[in-house]
Every structure is written in structure tokens, then in C-alpha cells.
Design a protein around this motif. Sequence first.
Motif, PDB file in Angstrom:
ATOM      1  N   ASP A  42       4.758  26.447-111.612  1.00  0.00           N
ATOM      2  CA  ASP A  42       4.622  27.562-110.657  1.00  0.00           C
ATOM      3  C   ASP A  42       3.582  27.247-109.582  1.00  0.00           C
ATOM      4  N   GLU A  43       2.579  26.482-109.951  1.00  0.00           N
ATOM      5  CA  GLU A  43       1.524  26.124-108.992  1.00  0.00           C
ATOM      6  C   GLU A  43       1.910  24.925-108.129  1.00  0.00           C
ATOM      7  N   GLU A  71       0.798  31.721-107.266  1.00  0.00           N
ATOM      8  CA  GLU A  71       1.351  31.578-105.910  1.00  0.00           C
ATOM      9  C   GLU A  71       0.276  31.127-104.913  1.00  0.00           C
ATOM     10  N   ALA A  92       0.044  27.554-105.347  1.00  0.00           N
ATOM     11  CA  ALA A  92       1.304  26.964-104.875  1.00  0.00           C
ATOM     12  C   ALA A  92       1.336  26.867-103.353  1.00  0.00           C
ATOM     13  N   GLU A  93       0.830  27.906-102.668  1.00  0.00           N
ATOM     14  CA  GLU A  93       0.793  27.884-101.192  1.00  0.00           C
ATOM     15  C   GLU A  93       0.024  26.672-100.682  1.00  0.00           C
TER      16      GLU A  93
END
Length: 655
Positions: free
Chosen positions: A41-42, A346, A349-350
Motif C-alpha cells: 500500500d505504501e 497513502e 505512497a504519494e
Amino acid sequence: MSFAGGAAMAQSTIPPRDRLRGIERRPPFSDADKYVQQLVDEKANSVTLGAMLGNGQVFFPTDDAPPHARMTPDYLPTVLSKLNARDISPLCWVVFNIQDVRRSVDQFELSKKYPQWKMKFLTDLSGSGREAVGMCVVSSPYIQQHAKLLKQVAQFDLDGLFFDGFYFNGLPNRQQVGCVCDDCRKAFKQDTGLDLPTKVDWTDMTFKRWVRWRNQRLLKTARYFQKEIHSVNPKISCTFNYNIWPFARKGWETAIPMWRIDDFGVSQHGYTGRFSEKWMMLGFKCRIGRDINPMQTDLWRTGQMSAACGNVKDFDWYRLETLTHILAGLSFGITSWHSDLAGPAEFTAEIHEQVAKRERYFSRKHLADVAVLCSQNTHDFAGYAPDSPMPGGDYRDGLIGTWMALDAEHVPFEFVFDNQLDAKSLSAYRTLILPGTAALSAKSIGMIKGWVKQGGELITTGPTGVMDEWGRMLDTPSLQSEFGIDVSKPASVDVGQGKVTHCPADPGMIYAREHDATAAKSLSKLIPASSRTLSVEAPPSVSAHVFENPNDASQRWVQLLNVSHMAPGGDGGFRGVDRPSVEVRPMVADEEDGKQRRACGAPLVPAKNLVIRLRDGKVKAAHLGVSGQKLTVDADGAVHVPTLDLHEVVVIDLK
Ligand SMILES: [Zn+2]
């Protein structure tokens, strides 16, 4: 092949050592599926998990170290197979000596299990009398015992080991310096014929020999551990936490030498909570770390929000500082990683998405013809000597300032070290700068002279060459005896096909302490155009580096990193290590209570109308690697970049 657009390179094509989206997360036990899913997810492509803690408690069953209370035998094999299935490269944290023992010596389990092999300290440099503990990792049989434990870790399906606690001082008082145990006494006698020193005395040759001996023995143990690990699993890379000053103001007590290393990986810390030092700590550590080992260096930062923002919750700044850290790694040709970030997956992740758009431009083929000597001999034997012509604080600021000046002037260079002053290493460079290099051996100066005669451009500053390599004043300084130069006067002397230029003051130190742009320019002016692989017209807050595409010798990548948010106008307010800084951040209204407070950093100001010129090769075409924008190229090869936000890569195809 199209270079336009921002699609990420397929992960499986990136070798483990070249991955930029690394996270440190090392619980003793975790739900393996959740652990792996969070990394997915990261958008991480590498993780450093743990096999043990710094106090010696291990996360797998063994008789050789005490288990952690949550140790679960299946955990490591299970999580590793799941990580490998998702192509997240697993690295493993292990302890070299001791780490994270911050409260009491009683926390350290390994010394309780192996009390016969504890370090004995020569001295407490802090004078506080506070306790310390550590293992004799340079002479005692603990070395073989620890290798036995490490080989058990190496049996897991790992890509690499990260050795933390790589130093030869104790904890929690790291000013306790070792080791003078019986095993060290015997080994020192065998290696040098000398008895151990009894106190710190920078005028005593026995003590100085012991200082160097510690450096050599520390590296010897690192190499031995690596050899033993490779006997079990040859694919495992070994990286040692080679973290040096100015981080935590580390000094000789660590025994970590600033020497070129080619046979194992090195790691640096590149962050600080002090705003005035943010770009200095990041950029200087990238530069010196990369040059210690050009093929395997990484850069770590804590993910803690407080290190970026203090007690303010400014997620915009936190994101920008973290992203800048990772992109600095890419810009210098080294990898970067960080511990857990605050916020949801998130958020991480960004940041990693921004990195993924750029990571195809990772290259270690840095193109530089200017070298700057970083001399451990000067640092130690001049730096700590009483009544020294080059006190250590001056020497450190001189090195930092030389980097700052050349970075602001966009002069590509690399640090070289005392163990590279040989004909082969020097032949890779056209200009060599010796900033305040007081301590030089006769052999080194002879090698340098030979290189100058062949056409090298030597630039010396301050009291270069007034001492021998042990910091003993010479009757005739070596610049005088070899080149007829009096170090108290400016000089420019032709020698064979080359030239020696001397500045009595050190422009680097002046630039570090006074931020006087004329000092940076005066140093830059001494470097001939023929030594500049790259020229850039850009503000001083743009850090520029040129690389060869490792897969295409006809393509150049110019990494442009805009650090105006950390060093507005090229100045973050740093004025020398442990000297008062200047505040350059604006005041802002706090989002929550509206009160005026100091901003976490300066605004990121786009740089405009940059012009880039390569020294070698004719430019066929150029474009921006991340945005895909085509760039104007003049008839003389000048490449125009209209605007630069945080980071871009100028991709230049040569004819
Ligand atoms: Zn010892």
C-alpha cells in the motif's frame, strides 16, 4: 524506446541495491500478511526488517543470543517468503557491536551472556563518569561468536544485511572509548610491537598508532563478518552504518575512518532537526557517503515528523522534506530509505509515487574531473593536536564549505581520501583541491607531484603540507620543499605540464562561516573550464549532477534538485558547525490557532531559465525525463530548461 511520460519502471528490473523506495520497519513479530500488505500500500520496493535488537535480543530461535519476548519461530521465514513473492527486497537489520542502549548498561543482553568479551575503556571523553558497555569487536573471540550468530541470520532468504552499532565506543555514554582489554593488548602488541596507550595524548605516537589501529581493526572485523556471511549466502550484500560527523558531532571515538571503501556497503544519516543545517546535512552526507563507496552507499533518515517539523504538524513540509531526502539520494547516485512515516499508508505512497516516476534515472556513473581531498590524517592528527595550525573545527568547516561553494557554483566534484593518493586514483581527475590539508605524508605529496607534472591542476589552501601524516610539524613544509611555495603567500607555479595554485586562506571555511559569495566564486575561478564536466546557469540553491546512462554511453542525465526551501538563495543560515546560525525562515500564521510562528522551512521557489552545458560530446537532443517536455538546444549545445520545481532530470542524447 520512449522516454516521455512518467510510468514507473517494473520493479523486478531494479536490482535490490538500486532501490529508492525503502522503509525500515522491524517489529520482533507481526502478522506477515498485514506487514507485507502495508508495504504494498505504501508502494515500497525494499524493506529493512529486523533479526534482533540493538541490545542483542533476537527474533529467531538460537542458543547464541537471548530471544525477544515476542520471538515466534515461524515469523521471519514466513514474512520473507511473502516479501520475496511481492518483489519487495528484504534487507535485515543486525547489530555490529551495540545499539539503542540509551538508559542503562543493564539493558545490554549480549554483555551479560558474554561478559568475558566486554570492551575495556581507555577513557571517558565526556568526563561525566556515566557508564558504558560494548563488546570487544576488534580483538576478542566475541568476533567469532558474533559471526556464528550472523551466519544464522544469513540462512534466511535475504538480499542484504544492515549493520547498525558500527563503532568502537560504548553506550549509553558514547564518549567512553575502547578498547584496552587483554585481547586488544595482545593484538596491538602483535600488530605494532607497542604497549597500549594509557591515556588520550595527541602528542604521543603510541596513542596515535592506537587511533589508526582501531580504524584498521574495525574494518577488518567488518570484512570478516562479510566473508563469513558470504560463506552461507553469497547474494547477501553487507552495509555498515558508517555514519560520520557532522551528524551527532561524531569524532575519532567511533573508529570509523574516512577512507575510500570498495568492498562493502556504507550508510550515512542525512537529516537534522536544525533548519540551518538541513541542506548541509543532506547534501554533504550524500556527497561524502557516495564518494566513500561509489558503488554501494545509502542514506537513511528517521520518519519521525518531529525531525522535519519540530512540534508543528505541518504535513506539507513533512512530505516535501521527506521527498527531498529521497530525491537527493537519486541526485547524487545513492539509494535512500527511511523509517515509518506518520500518517496513513497513502501519505507514504504519494511520496513513493513521485520517486517511482524518476527512479529509472538512477545511475552511479557520476562524471567529475575535480577531486577534493578529505584527509583523516589531517582531521585527527592536526585536528586534535594542541596548538594546531588546523584545528578540527576549522578543518570540518573547510570541508563542508568547500562542498557548499562547489555545489552553489555547480562544479561537479568528488571527495577523495588519504588512501587514494596514488597514481591510478589521481589519474581519474584533472584538478585536485587540498583544502587546509595540514597533514600529508612524504609519499602522498610525491604522488601528487608526479600527477601535477603529468598535467594535473593542484589547488592548495591554508596550511596544507606543514605537517607529516602523523601531525608532526615539518622543518620545511612540503609545499616549500616540493614546489617552492610559502604557504603564507598566494602563489601560482607551473610544474611540468601542470600547475600549483595556493591560497593562504581557505575559501571553503570562509564560505561556510560567513556565507560570502565572493569566497565561493574565488574558489570556483581557480578551477579551469577543462576540468568542468558540466556548467549550469542556475541559482545557487539548485544542486546539479551529471551522470552517464549506465545502459547507453551516448546519453547523459543531469539531475537537478531545487533546494530553495532548505537553502533559500543558497543559504539555509548555516555558519559553521557549533557556531551561531542565522534564521532565514519566514513567519507564518499557524493553521490551527492563527498565531504567528516560524515556518518549518522556506517556500519552494521554482528556478527559471536554466542553461546547461556539457563539456564533452555534441548534443543531438534534450528533454525533461520526468515531464517529457522537449528542450531547446542552441547551435553551441546549450540546453535551455524553462522552469524547475523540486526535481527534474535533463536527458541529453549525444551525437
Ligand atoms: Zn578489546
